[in-house]
Design a protein around this motif. Structure first.
Motif, PDB file in Angstrom:
ATOM      1  N   GLY A   1      40.435  30.625  47.780  1.00  0.00           N
ATOM      2  CA  GLY A   1      40.699  32.057  47.585  1.00  0.00           C
ATOM      3  C   GLY A   1      42.052  32.169  46.908  1.00  0.00           C
ATOM      4  O   GLY A   1      43.086  31.958  47.545  1.00  0.00           O
ATOM      5  N   MET A   2      42.011  32.441  45.632  1.00  0.00           N
ATOM      6  CA  MET A   2      43.249  32.324  44.841  1.00  0.00           C
ATOM      7  C   MET A   2      44.058  33.618  44.832  1.00  0.00           C
ATOM      8  O   MET A   2      43.512  34.705  44.710  1.00  0.00           O
ATOM      9  CB  MET A   2      42.846  31.967  43.409  1.00  0.00           C
ATOM     10  CG  MET A   2      43.912  31.254  42.639  1.00  0.00           C
ATOM     11  SD  MET A   2      43.290  30.959  40.965  1.00  0.00           S
ATOM     12  CE  MET A   2      42.148  29.627  41.228  1.00  0.00           C
ATOM     13  N   GLU A   3      45.350  33.427  44.974  1.00  0.00           N
ATOM     14  CA  GLU A   3      46.283  34.568  44.945  1.00  0.00           C
ATOM     15  C   GLU A   3      46.582  34.921  43.487  1.00  0.00           C
ATOM     16  O   GLU A   3      47.110  34.087  42.743  1.00  0.00           O
ATOM     17  CB  GLU A   3      47.565  34.097  45.633  1.00  0.00           C
ATOM     18  CG  GLU A   3      48.537  35.150  45.934  1.00  0.00           C
ATOM     19  CD  GLU A   3      48.554  35.531  47.428  1.00  0.00           C
ATOM     20  OE1 GLU A   3      49.112  36.566  47.675  1.00  0.00           O
ATOM     21  OE2 GLU A   3      47.996  34.792  48.267  1.00  0.00           O
ATOM     22  N   LEU A   4      46.221  36.125  43.093  1.00  0.00           N
ATOM     23  CA  LEU A   4      46.559  36.572  41.738  1.00  0.00           C
ATOM     24  C   LEU A   4      47.602  37.687  41.864  1.00  0.00           C
ATOM     25  O   LEU A   4      47.966  38.060  42.967  1.00  0.00           O
ATOM     26  CB  LEU A   4      45.302  37.039  40.991  1.00  0.00           C
ATOM     27  CG  LEU A   4      44.263  35.937  40.747  1.00  0.00           C
ATOM     28  CD1 LEU A   4      42.963  36.517  40.208  1.00  0.00           C
ATOM     29  CD2 LEU A   4      44.788  34.875  39.785  1.00  0.00           C
TER      30      LEU A   4
ATOM     31  N   THR B   1      43.978  39.005  46.057  1.00  0.00           N
ATOM     32  CA  THR B   1      43.615  37.626  46.382  1.00  0.00           C
ATOM     33  C   THR B   1      42.113  37.492  46.172  1.00  0.00           C
ATOM     34  O   THR B   1      41.333  38.204  46.808  1.00  0.00           O
ATOM     35  CB  THR B   1      43.967  37.294  47.847  1.00  0.00           C
ATOM     36  OG1 THR B   1      45.354  37.568  48.015  1.00  0.00           O
ATOM     37  CG2 THR B   1      43.685  35.843  48.186  1.00  0.00           C
ATOM     38  N   ALA B   2      41.728  36.620  45.264  1.00  0.00           N
ATOM     39  CA  ALA B   2      40.300  36.444  44.960  1.00  0.00           C
ATOM     40  C   ALA B   2      39.609  35.791  46.148  1.00  0.00           C
ATOM     41  O   ALA B   2      40.188  34.939  46.824  1.00  0.00           O
ATOM     42  CB  ALA B   2      40.142  35.594  43.717  1.00  0.00           C
TER      43      ALA B   2
ATOM     44  N   ILE C   1      32.043  33.423  41.005  1.00  0.00           N
ATOM     45  CA  ILE C   1      32.943  34.331  41.732  1.00  0.00           C
ATOM     46  C   ILE C   1      32.118  35.447  42.382  1.00  0.00           C
ATOM     47  O   ILE C   1      31.060  35.822  41.877  1.00  0.00           O
ATOM     48  CB  ILE C   1      34.030  34.956  40.811  1.00  0.00           C
ATOM     49  CG1 ILE C   1      33.415  35.699  39.617  1.00  0.00           C
ATOM     50  CG2 ILE C   1      35.016  33.909  40.369  1.00  0.00           C
ATOM     51  CD1 ILE C   1      34.408  36.476  38.781  1.00  0.00           C
ATOM     52  N   ALA C   2      32.636  35.972  43.487  1.00  0.00           N
ATOM     53  CA  ALA C   2      31.886  36.991  44.230  1.00  0.00           C
ATOM     54  C   ALA C   2      32.262  38.406  43.804  1.00  0.00           C
ATOM     55  O   ALA C   2      31.519  39.340  44.025  1.00  0.00           O
ATOM     56  CB  ALA C   2      32.105  36.824  45.727  1.00  0.00           C
ATOM     57  N   GLU C   3      33.458  38.567  43.219  1.00  0.00           N
ATOM     58  CA  GLU C   3      33.831  39.904  42.739  1.00  0.00           C
ATOM     59  C   GLU C   3      33.774  39.893  41.213  1.00  0.00           C
ATOM     60  O   GLU C   3      33.346  38.932  40.620  1.00  0.00           O
ATOM     61  CB  GLU C   3      35.236  40.336  43.084  1.00  0.00           C
ATOM     62  CG  GLU C   3      35.846  39.988  44.352  1.00  0.00           C
ATOM     63  CD  GLU C   3      36.585  38.704  44.508  1.00  0.00           C
ATOM     64  OE1 GLU C   3      36.175  37.666  43.942  1.00  0.00           O
ATOM     65  OE2 GLU C   3      37.565  38.716  45.233  1.00  0.00           O
TER      66      GLU C   3
ATOM     67  N   MET D   1      42.000  33.400  36.767  1.00  0.00           N
ATOM     68  CA  MET D   1      41.989  32.302  37.745  1.00  0.00           C
ATOM     69  C   MET D   1      42.253  30.971  37.043  1.00  0.00           C
ATOM     70  O   MET D   1      42.980  30.120  37.555  1.00  0.00           O
ATOM     71  CB  MET D   1      40.649  32.275  38.493  1.00  0.00           C
ATOM     72  CG  MET D   1      40.479  33.463  39.427  1.00  0.00           C
ATOM     73  SD  MET D   1      38.860  33.523  40.220  1.00  0.00           S
ATOM     74  CE  MET D   1      39.168  32.596  41.710  1.00  0.00           C
ATOM     75  N   CYS D   2      41.679  30.818  35.856  1.00  0.00           N
ATOM     76  CA  CYS D   2      41.903  29.570  35.109  1.00  0.00           C
ATOM     77  C   CYS D   2      43.367  29.490  34.655  1.00  0.00           C
ATOM     78  O   CYS D   2      44.006  28.441  34.758  1.00  0.00           O
ATOM     79  CB  CYS D   2      40.965  29.485  33.906  1.00  0.00           C
ATOM     80  SG  CYS D   2      39.240  29.295  34.395  1.00  0.00           S
TER      81      CYS D   2
END
Ligand code: URA
Length: 232
Positions: free
Chosen positions: A151-154, A158-159, A177-179, A188-189
């Motif tokens: 779950g990445m922090e942007l 947070t994704a 991705i779910a969203e 994210m990349c």
């Protein structure tokens, strides 16, 4: 509903034109010629025009293989909207995109005139995974799989946990991705130091982009396809 309304929902013809055809005796309802445009018919009635059975569809659902360069909208000041790609036979349904892909992203986009469907499909709490193929300017590494899964922090959110699959060429990956936040896959990349050079959506839930559907073309979804879009 009125017979002429029934027919204009099925066909791209004007009410005036269809009234004339009804008057000319070219229309049947449940096997009987009907010359009254205002006759009351139900969705389940069998209506023919010149012997051809009409299919009453109030809502339609189209799969588009979106090319780069088009915006996921019905109009735009600067770029062509995806609805420009809808063939004339579907024009009268007034479809719009259910969800969005960035202008430069290709692939699976659904178009519909069913607002409830569009809302359900894009609702963030549905947890429907969307699968993308991405080509990157640098290779992904095994450790990046964990970064996606955690779950990445942007910058602004947070994704949710996402899935990264690295192919034999580590600059080519699949991401689920779910969203669908703005530029989410690209961001994210980028967070992991890779730029996306090419991005294509290949799947929504269990609904896969038809590999025989050419770029810029649409096809009608079946009821089964529609269900697939909501199941992982
Ligand atoms: N993520 C992106 O970065 N772009 C899209 O079009 C869809 C998801």
């Amino acid at each position: 509903m009125r017979l002429d309304k029934y027919i204009t929902t099925c066909l791209d013809v004007s009410r005036k034109e269809i009234k004339r055809q009804i008057k000319d005796g070219r229309v049947t309802v449940n096997g009987e010629i009907c010359t009254d445009s205002g006759a009351n018919v139900a969705e389940t009635d069998a209506v023919t025009l010149d012997g051809e059975r009409l299919l009453y569809n109030k809502y339609i659902y189209l799969m588009l293989n979106k090319p780069a360069g088009y915006v996921s909208a019905v109009r735009d000041r600067n770029y062509p909207p995806v609805t420009d790609l809808v063939p004339p036979e579907y024009a009268h349904y007034g479809v719009y995109p259910a969800g969005r892909l960035d202008r430069m992203t290709e692939g699976l986009l659904l178009l519909t005139n069913d607002g409830d469907f569009a809302h359900r499909l894009t609702s963030p709490n549905k947890n429907v995974y969307k699968r993308y193929f991405a080509r990157l300017d640098a290779p992904m590494e095994e450790s990046d799989i964990d970064a996606f899964a955690a779950g990445m922090e942007l910058k602004d959110f947070t994704a949710k946990p996402a899935r990264l699959e690295i192919t034999d060429d580590p600059t080519e990956v699949y991401i689920e991705i779910a969203e669908g936040k703005f530029h989410q896959v690209r961001r994210m990349c980028a967070r992991l130091g890779k730029n996306v050079l090419y991005l294509k959506r290949v799947k929504i839930g269990a609904l896969t982009l038809d590999p025989s559907l050419e770029l810029g073309h649409v096809k009608m979804l079946t009821e089964q396809d529609i269900k697939k879009a909501f199941s992982n």
